[in-house]
Design a protein around this motif. Sequence first.
Motif, short mmCIF file in Angstrom:
data_model
loop_
_atom_site.label_atom_id
_atom_site.label_comp_id
_atom_site.label_asym_id
_atom_site.label_seq_id
_atom_site.Cartn_x
_atom_site.Cartn_y
_atom_site.Cartn_z
N PHE A 1 0.86 -1.18 0.00
CA PHE A 1 0.00 0.00 0.00
C PHE A 1 0.90 1.23 0.00
O PHE A 1 1.64 1.47 0.95
CB PHE A 1 -0.92 0.00 1.22
N VAL A 2 0.81 2.01 -1.07
CA VAL A 2 1.69 3.14 -1.29
C VAL A 2 0.96 4.44 -0.96
O VAL A 2 -0.20 4.63 -1.36
CB VAL A 2 2.19 3.18 -2.75
N VAL A 3 1.65 5.33 -0.26
CA VAL A 3 1.14 6.67 0.02
C VAL A 3 1.93 7.66 -0.82
O VAL A 3 3.16 7.56 -0.93
CB VAL A 3 1.28 7.01 1.52
N CYS A 4 1.23 8.61 -1.44
CA CYS A 4 1.91 9.61 -2.26
C CYS A 4 1.12 10.93 -2.20
O CYS A 4 -0.03 10.94 -1.76
CB CYS A 4 2.05 9.13 -3.71
N PRO A 5 1.72 12.04 -2.64
CA PRO A 5 0.99 13.32 -2.64
C PRO A 5 -0.15 13.29 -3.65
O PRO A 5 -0.06 12.65 -4.71
CB PRO A 5 2.05 14.34 -3.05
N TYR A 6 -1.22 14.01 -3.33
CA TYR A 6 -2.38 14.04 -4.22
C TYR A 6 -2.27 15.11 -5.29
O TYR A 6 -2.73 14.91 -6.41
CB TYR A 6 -3.66 14.28 -3.41
N HIS A 7 -1.65 16.27 -4.99
CA HIS A 7 -1.80 17.43 -5.86
C HIS A 7 -1.30 17.17 -7.29
O HIS A 7 -1.89 17.67 -8.24
CB HIS A 7 -1.09 18.66 -5.26
N THR A 8 -0.23 16.40 -7.45
CA THR A 8 0.23 16.06 -8.80
C THR A 8 -0.63 14.97 -9.40
O THR A 8 -0.97 14.99 -10.59
CB THR A 8 1.70 15.63 -8.77
N LEU A 9 -1.01 14.00 -8.59
CA LEU A 9 -1.84 12.90 -9.06
C LEU A 9 -3.19 13.40 -9.58
O LEU A 9 -3.81 12.76 -10.43
CB LEU A 9 -2.05 11.90 -7.93
N SER A 10 -3.65 14.56 -9.09
CA SER A 10 -4.95 15.09 -9.51
C SER A 10 -5.00 15.45 -10.98
O SER A 10 -6.07 15.58 -11.56
CB SER A 10 -5.30 16.33 -8.67
N SER A 11 -3.82 15.60 -11.61
CA SER A 11 -3.79 15.93 -13.03
C SER A 11 -3.88 14.70 -13.92
O SER A 11 -3.85 14.81 -15.15
CB SER A 11 -2.49 16.70 -13.36
N MET A 12 -4.00 13.52 -13.33
CA MET A 12 -4.06 12.28 -14.09
C MET A 12 -5.25 12.29 -15.05
O MET A 12 -6.36 12.64 -14.68
CB MET A 12 -4.16 11.08 -13.15
#
Length: 405
Positions: free
Chosen positions: A90-101
Amino acid sequence: MKQDTKKLIAYIVFALLAVALCYLFIVVYFYYINPYDISVKLAFWPLQSDKSLSELYMDSVVEVSFNVKGDFEENETISITGVNVRKDGFVVCPYHTLSSMQEGSVLSVKDSKGNVYNGKLLYSEKNLDVAIIKCVNIQNEKAEIKIPFVKYSGVGQENVLIVNSPLQNGAKYAKSSLVGYCIVPFVTEKDDYVALDYVWENAVAVSYNQNILDGIVFDRDAHVLGFSCPDKFDFDSKDVNVFLPISNIELFFDNVVEKYYNDLEYDMPLANLFLGLDRVEFEYNYDLSMNIQEEDYNNNPTNFYFDGTWQPYTDDIIGFILGEVDGFYLLKPFVYKDVQIDANSRIDYVKVNGTNYTVFTRCDLMLAIHHIESGDEVTIVFGNNESAVTQNVQFTYLEEENEEI
């Protein structure tokens, strides 16, 4: 008598050798045979240099890749750094960049050894800027995931290690020390105007190291603390880097995992029903509108950017910005079933089963919301700038039927 003494010494030596061999076996086992739990490694072999400790942590770091729409409407692949926080991937990462997916894009997760997994986005909390992704074996979805992991924790130590992805320009690490707590705004460009993108209100400033700007922050006990930003900042006349703590994921992480293993999707719909800004966010917007002139972009003195559009500063909003009362200002009505709080209201408190949560910032509001479970009695206390009198609404929160994933 001498013979007995020799036997006793021989027994003691044998016992010490047996203990030493057992200890060495345990160390070898957790380092080479079962090398996934980094905290266990440190428990049995705590004497680590900064370099060796960072190398251990780098084993838990992954890169998450996905497609975004580029400047010429073509797909581009970008990567962000995440960290594995459970043995089963289970990986945790920042959301703000992922939101551009881009919609329909497939997540790909690559570990430090170059192994590639599919990624399932299980939950993203934009208000806390964090996302949770499950690694899945490409050939066999039920196959075991073998990525070393750390645990997540709050900030509790003076000295930290910042580690970058070993897949980006070679592995790097830097030792840093805590400087203080700060608020960090991030700006962007919208329609040729400079606009506030988002704000880290509970950021932690650490001593600046120019070699590590966009990485993951660990303590010395195999805990990941948060994600550092890609820029340096000035804090009390010092160059610092800042990171966003991720300890708030404890509010929902276990629920996300439980839902996943029951083939259900975790959601907290209440978190998406509060559409507005807190006073800190408004102040940074207003300062940007009034004072900042970027080299290539103009500031917009009459409007602020929110929810995909430019919106005007009304008298109510100006009154909230210039006033002395904190809280969360609703720009759109809060509606839950037959309960409604009108726009231009200020959320002051949330009460969950008798426990009172004071709302100064967006983060305070989200911490209260994520304490709510199905069946809880919820009271929201709110007011406005025209009167000191507050009102409240009450409801019983009932969890909706989850969709299968």
